[in-house]
Design an enzyme around this catalytic site. Structure first.
Site, mmCIF file in Angstrom:
data_model
loop_
_atom_site.group_PDB
_atom_site.id
_atom_site.type_symbol
_atom_site.label_atom_id
_atom_site.label_comp_id
_atom_site.label_asym_id
_atom_site.label_seq_id
_atom_site.Cartn_x
_atom_site.Cartn_y
_atom_site.Cartn_z
ATOM 1 N N ASN A 52 0.895 -1.280 0.065
ATOM 2 C CA ASN A 52 -0.059 -0.024 -0.062
ATOM 3 C C ASN A 52 0.977 1.155 -0.005
ATOM 4 O O ASN A 52 1.858 1.312 0.539
ATOM 5 C CB ASN A 52 -1.167 -0.043 1.025
ATOM 6 C CG ASN A 52 -0.435 -0.197 2.474
ATOM 7 O OD1 ASN A 52 0.607 -0.692 2.596
ATOM 8 N ND2 ASN A 52 -1.237 0.391 3.555
ATOM 9 N N GLU A 54 0.354 5.311 0.669
ATOM 10 C CA GLU A 54 -0.684 6.246 1.354
ATOM 11 C C GLU A 54 -0.243 7.628 0.463
ATOM 12 O O GLU A 54 0.949 7.891 0.086
ATOM 13 C CB GLU A 54 -0.706 6.156 2.664
ATOM 14 C CG GLU A 54 -1.119 4.915 3.216
ATOM 15 C CD GLU A 54 -1.496 4.764 4.639
ATOM 16 O OE1 GLU A 54 -0.992 5.589 5.259
ATOM 17 O OE2 GLU A 54 -2.189 3.902 5.139
ATOM 18 N N CYS A 63 -4.265 0.638 -2.328
ATOM 19 C CA CYS A 63 -4.101 -0.561 -1.636
ATOM 20 C C CYS A 63 -3.084 -1.207 -2.140
ATOM 21 O O CYS A 63 -2.817 -1.232 -3.343
ATOM 22 C CB CYS A 63 -5.507 -1.266 -1.482
ATOM 23 S SG CYS A 63 -6.511 -0.436 -0.545
ATOM 24 N N GLU A 65 -3.309 -4.625 -2.918
ATOM 25 C CA GLU A 65 -3.625 -5.251 -4.056
ATOM 26 C C GLU A 65 -3.562 -4.767 -5.308
ATOM 27 O O GLU A 65 -3.447 -5.288 -6.454
ATOM 28 C CB GLU A 65 -5.318 -5.833 -3.693
ATOM 29 C CG GLU A 65 -5.288 -6.701 -2.367
ATOM 30 C CD GLU A 65 -5.713 -5.837 -1.232
ATOM 31 O OE1 GLU A 65 -5.061 -4.900 -0.951
ATOM 32 O OE2 GLU A 65 -6.506 -6.064 -0.390
ATOM 33 N N CYS A 98 -10.138 -5.266 0.246
ATOM 34 C CA CYS A 98 -11.419 -4.342 0.579
ATOM 35 C C CYS A 98 -12.343 -4.386 -0.900
ATOM 36 O O CYS A 98 -11.715 -4.985 -1.845
ATOM 37 C CB CYS A 98 -11.046 -2.918 0.560
ATOM 38 S SG CYS A 98 -10.290 -2.094 -0.961
ATOM 39 N N CYS A 101 -10.969 -3.378 -4.233
ATOM 40 C CA CYS A 101 -9.835 -4.093 -4.904
ATOM 41 C C CYS A 101 -10.308 -5.163 -5.297
ATOM 42 O O CYS A 101 -9.971 -5.683 -6.374
ATOM 43 C CB CYS A 101 -8.767 -4.401 -3.683
ATOM 44 S SG CYS A 101 -7.592 -3.132 -3.425
HETATM 45 N N1 THU Z 1 -5.502 -1.241 2.558
HETATM 46 C C1 THU Z 1 -4.870 -2.189 1.845
HETATM 47 O O1 THU Z 1 -3.728 -2.103 1.235
HETATM 48 N N2 THU Z 1 -5.583 -3.294 1.237
HETATM 49 C C2 THU Z 1 -6.893 -3.507 1.777
HETATM 50 O O2 THU Z 1 -7.549 -4.383 1.100
HETATM 51 C C3 THU Z 1 -7.370 -2.794 2.685
HETATM 52 C C4 THU Z 1 -6.641 -1.504 3.133
HETATM 53 C C5 THU Z 1 -4.672 -0.363 3.187
HETATM 54 C C6 THU Z 1 -5.205 1.039 2.647
HETATM 55 C C7 THU Z 1 -4.456 2.070 3.578
HETATM 56 O O3 THU Z 1 -3.137 2.385 3.393
HETATM 57 C C8 THU Z 1 -4.336 1.070 5.071
HETATM 58 O O4 THU Z 1 -4.466 -0.229 4.333
HETATM 59 C C9 THU Z 1 -5.516 1.450 5.993
HETATM 60 O O5 THU Z 1 -6.838 1.523 5.408
#
Ligand code: THU
Length: 144
Positions: A52, A54, A63, A65, A98, A101
């Site tokens: 991920n 941000e 994310c 994925e 999520c 994704c």
């Molecule tokens: N996140 C992911 O990388 N994958 C997911 O399926 C759910 C959330 C990340 C996004 C964000 O940087 C952190 O987790 C908190 O939401």
């Protein structure tokens, strides 16, 4: 039985989880502190990872994925298909994929693909279609 219908072997799962965990170490998550890694096993046996990434404008966060997916398409082309996905995080927490994704991954998923993720202290292994049975499919509606 087609290749994609074969359940994953435990060594394959272990290798994918290792790859996802290594990718999580490269996560850029200064805002949430939640560091996620994804490893995609392609039909040709290649493993492609992502983490991920941000952003201070929170909604722009990618994310793990989707990071892995864009990398897989860019490096392996439009024909590549995903046989399995493993997720890991460095927070000893549950991390199921999520919905956003799942929708994005759906366009490149091989029939019968698996997804393995930590949940409630153990590894869950599910068919992708079990988690996301009805993706929105514009191609379908365009041909009818
Ligand atoms: N996140 C992911 O990388 N994958 C997911 O399926 C759910 C959330 C990340 C996004 C964000 O940087 C952190 O987790 C908190 O939401």
């Amino acid at each position: 039985m087609k290749t994609e219908d074969l359940p994953l072997q435990s060594e394959q799962v272990a290798k994918l989880i290792d790859a996802a965990t290594s990718a999580a170490a490269n996560a850029y998550a200064p805002y949430s502190g939640f560091r996620v890694g994804a490893a995609l096993l392609l039909m040709d046996g290649t493993i492609v990872t992502g983490s991920n990434v941000e952003n201070a404008s929170y909604g722009l966060t990618l994310c793990a994925e989707r990071s892995a997916l864009v990398r897989a398409v860019s490096e392996h082309g439009l024909q590549m298909r995903i046989r399995a996905i493993a997720l890991a995080n460095l927070n000893t927490a549950s991390s199921s994929p999520c919905g956003a994704c799942l929708q994005v991954l759906a366009e490149f998923i091989a029939p019968g693909a698996w997804i393995v993720f930590p949940y409630a202290g153990r590894l869950e292994s599910r068919r992708f279609t079990e988690l996301f049975p009805f993706p929105f499919d514009l191609r379908e509606s365009m041909t009818s």
